[in-house]
Design a protein around this motif. Structure first.
Motif, PDB file in Angstrom:
ATOM      1  N   LYS A 123       0.835  -1.208   0.000  1.00 25.35           N
ATOM      2  CA  LYS A 123       0.000   0.000   0.000  1.00 25.35           C
ATOM      3  C   LYS A 123       0.868   1.254   0.000  1.00 25.35           C
ATOM      4  O   LYS A 123       0.604   2.200  -0.737  1.00 25.35           O
ATOM      5  CB  LYS A 123      -0.926  -0.017   1.219  1.00 25.35           C
ATOM      6  CG  LYS A 123      -1.890   1.131   1.243  1.00 25.35           C
ATOM      7  CD  LYS A 123      -2.859   1.017   2.404  1.00 25.35           C
ATOM      8  CE  LYS A 123      -3.828   2.182   2.392  1.00 25.35           C
ATOM      9  NZ  LYS A 123      -4.773   2.097   3.522  1.00 25.35           N
ATOM     10  N   GLN A 124       1.899   1.272   0.828  1.00 26.88           N
ATOM     11  CA  GLN A 124       2.780   2.435   0.895  1.00 26.88           C
ATOM     12  C   GLN A 124       3.548   2.643  -0.399  1.00 26.88           C
ATOM     13  O   GLN A 124       3.809   3.782  -0.802  1.00 26.88           O
ATOM     14  CB  GLN A 124       3.750   2.301   2.067  1.00 26.88           C
ATOM     15  CG  GLN A 124       3.069   2.469   3.411  1.00 26.88           C
ATOM     16  CD  GLN A 124       4.022   2.288   4.570  1.00 26.88           C
ATOM     17  OE1 GLN A 124       5.159   1.821   4.412  1.00 26.88           O
ATOM     18  NE2 GLN A 124       3.565   2.634   5.764  1.00 26.88           N
ATOM     19  N   LYS A 160       2.365   1.875  -3.207  1.00 21.46           N
ATOM     20  CA  LYS A 160       1.318   2.016  -4.227  1.00 21.46           C
ATOM     21  C   LYS A 160       1.399   0.896  -5.262  1.00 21.46           C
ATOM     22  O   LYS A 160       1.406   1.121  -6.465  1.00 21.46           O
ATOM     23  CB  LYS A 160       1.370   3.398  -4.870  1.00 21.46           C
ATOM     24  CG  LYS A 160       1.122   4.504  -3.866  1.00 21.46           C
ATOM     25  CD  LYS A 160       1.110   5.853  -4.484  1.00 21.46           C
ATOM     26  CE  LYS A 160       0.872   6.874  -3.371  1.00 21.46           C
ATOM     27  NZ  LYS A 160       0.926   8.222  -3.857  1.00 21.46           N
ATOM     28  N   PRO A 162      -0.878  -2.090  -5.306  1.00 25.74           N
ATOM     29  CA  PRO A 162      -1.991  -2.854  -4.734  1.00 25.74           C
ATOM     30  C   PRO A 162      -2.041  -4.314  -5.179  1.00 25.74           C
ATOM     31  O   PRO A 162      -2.456  -5.176  -4.414  1.00 25.74           O
ATOM     32  CB  PRO A 162      -3.235  -2.099  -5.184  1.00 25.74           C
ATOM     33  CG  PRO A 162      -2.808  -1.308  -6.364  1.00 25.74           C
ATOM     34  CD  PRO A 162      -1.356  -0.997  -6.140  1.00 25.74           C
ATOM     35  N   ARG A 201      -2.694  -0.773 -13.719  1.00 25.24           N
ATOM     36  CA  ARG A 201      -2.409   0.664 -13.835  1.00 25.24           C
ATOM     37  C   ARG A 201      -2.856   1.205 -15.197  1.00 25.24           C
ATOM     38  O   ARG A 201      -3.392   2.306 -15.284  1.00 25.24           O
ATOM     39  CB  ARG A 201      -0.925   0.929 -13.634  1.00 25.24           C
ATOM     40  CG  ARG A 201      -0.503   0.778 -12.210  1.00 25.24           C
ATOM     41  CD  ARG A 201       0.962   1.086 -12.034  1.00 25.24           C
ATOM     42  NE  ARG A 201       1.343   0.885 -10.650  1.00 25.24           N
ATOM     43  CZ  ARG A 201       2.300   1.573 -10.045  1.00 25.24           C
ATOM     44  NH1 ARG A 201       2.980   2.481 -10.702  1.00 25.24           N
ATOM     45  NH2 ARG A 201       2.588   1.323  -8.788  1.00 25.24           N
TER      46      ARG A 201
END
Length: 90
Positions: free
Chosen positions: A13-14, A16, A18, A51
């Motif tokens: 999560k940090q 980015k 997922p 993405r």
């Protein structure tokens, strides 16, 4: 959920990433002969595809294309067949 899984989700999560947080799903689907590099490659491909899909959705939304709801019953003949309408007018 164990501590390792929680840490992986937190870091994903940090960073980015997922899809990397859902690595267990890939482990279940992975071929038995897939090594660590192969698994990592599959995760990266999935992250890239995710993405690109999100980017496409954002661009379409940002373009603010007009949306017209029409049905064939509401259209006149020249709207359905414009090339014929010009010949009929002449």
């Amino acid at each position: 959920m164990n501590v390792l899984e929680e840490q992986i989700r937190l870091y994903a999560k940090q960073l980015k990433l997922p899809v990397f947080g859902e690595y267990q799903q890939f482990l279940r689907q992975a071929e038995s002969n897939l090594d660590f590099g192969g698994l990592l490659l599959e995760l990266m491909k999935a992250e890239l595809a995710s993405r690109q899909e999100n980017q496409l959705k954002r661009r379409i939304k940002a373009a603010a294309f007009p949306y017209f709801k029409t049905t064939v019953h509401n259209l006149k003949r020249w709207e359905i067949f414009p090339h014929r309408a010009s010949a009929e007018i002449l």
